[in-house]
Design an enzyme around this catalytic site. Structure first.
Site, mmCIF file in Angstrom:
data_model
loop_
_atom_site.group_PDB
_atom_site.id
_atom_site.type_symbol
_atom_site.label_atom_id
_atom_site.label_comp_id
_atom_site.label_asym_id
_atom_site.label_seq_id
_atom_site.Cartn_x
_atom_site.Cartn_y
_atom_site.Cartn_z
ATOM 1 C CD GLU A 35 -3.175 -0.522 2.200
ATOM 2 O OE1 GLU A 35 -3.061 0.485 2.932
ATOM 3 O OE2 GLU A 35 -4.139 -1.302 2.290
ATOM 4 C CG HIS A 91 -5.085 4.270 1.943
ATOM 5 N ND1 HIS A 91 -6.163 4.981 2.398
ATOM 6 C CD2 HIS A 91 -5.492 2.973 1.888
ATOM 7 C CE1 HIS A 91 -7.173 4.163 2.626
ATOM 8 N NE2 HIS A 91 -6.801 2.932 2.311
ATOM 9 C CG HIS A 93 -7.660 -0.282 -0.818
ATOM 10 N ND1 HIS A 93 -9.011 -0.239 -0.586
ATOM 11 C CD2 HIS A 93 -7.082 0.153 0.327
ATOM 12 C CE1 HIS A 93 -9.234 0.195 0.633
ATOM 13 N NE2 HIS A 93 -8.076 0.461 1.204
ATOM 14 C CG ASP A 104 -9.120 2.043 4.589
ATOM 15 O OD1 ASP A 104 -7.937 1.894 4.969
ATOM 16 O OD2 ASP A 104 -9.554 1.595 3.509
#
Length: 165
Positions: A35, A91, A93, A104
Site C-alpha cells: 500500500e 492511500h 488498495h 480505513d
C-alpha cells in the site's frame, strides 16, 4: 499569512490538482504490491491564480517510518505534523477495491477528505470519501503548482561541488 488568517480561512476543498493526482497514481503503482500512504495538504486557491475561495489539494506528505504491506499501511502517528494545511489522507488498495475498510474508517477522523486509489492505478481507479466513509465528489483541477522551496532545488553536480569543499 498569519496564524489568525490561517485559522479563519475558507476550509472548502475545491478539488485536487491534476499533477498531484498523477503523482499519487504513479506512487501507488511504484509501491505495488504494498500500500501507498500519505496525507493531503492544500494551498489557497487564490495563490494558484484561481478566482475562488477555498483550498486545492496540492501536496502529499509521506510520513517517515511509514510501514506498508499488501493489506495495510501503518503510520507512526507521532511523526505526523499538526498543521493547518492538513486536509485528509490518501492511500492505495493493491487489491483494486476502491472502498474504505473498517481499518480505513478508523483513520478517517483526521481531515475532511480521504482518497483511495485501487490497482491498476489508472486515472479512473480512485475515489474520494468524507470522514464518515461516504463517497464524495472531488474535482480534478488543472492548475500550475507553486514552485518548490529552493532548499530542494539542487542537482548531483551541486552535491559533488559541496563535497569537494
Amino acid at each position: 499569512m498569519g496564524l489568525f488568517d490561517a485559522l479563519f480561512r475558507s476550509s472548502e476543498i475545491l478539488g485536487i490538482a491534476e499533477e498531484t493526482l498523477e503523482f499519487a497514481l504513479e506512487s501507488s503503482e511504484a509501491t505495488h504490491p504494498s500500500e501507498y500512504m500519505g496525507f493531503l495538504r492544500g494551498t489557497e486557491a487564490d495563490r494558484l491564480g484561481m478566482d475562488s475561495d477555498g483550498l486545492v489539494i496540492t501536496d502529499i506528505l509521506v510520513v517517515p517510518g511509514t510501514e506498508s504491506n499488501s493489506v495495510s499501511a501503518t503510520v507512526k502517528t507521532n511523526q505526523i505534523p499538526n498543521d493547518v494545511k492538513a486536509l485528509g489522507s490518501i492511500h492505495s488498495h493493491p487489491n483494486g477495491v476502491i472502498s474504505p475498510s473498517n481499518a480505513d474508517l478508523d483513520t478517517f477522523g483526521r481531515g475532511s477528505v480521504h482518497v483511495i486509489i485501487g490497482a491498476p492505478y489508472r486515472r479512473t481507479d480512485w475515489r474520494a470519501f468524507d470522514s464518515q466513509g461516504k463517497p464524495t465528489d472531488l474535482n480534478v483541477i488543472d492548475v500550475e503548482l507553486p514552485e518548490t522551496e529552493d532548499f530542494f532545488d539542487f542537482t548531483q553536480a551541486d552535491i559533488d561541488e559541496e563535497l569537494r569543499r
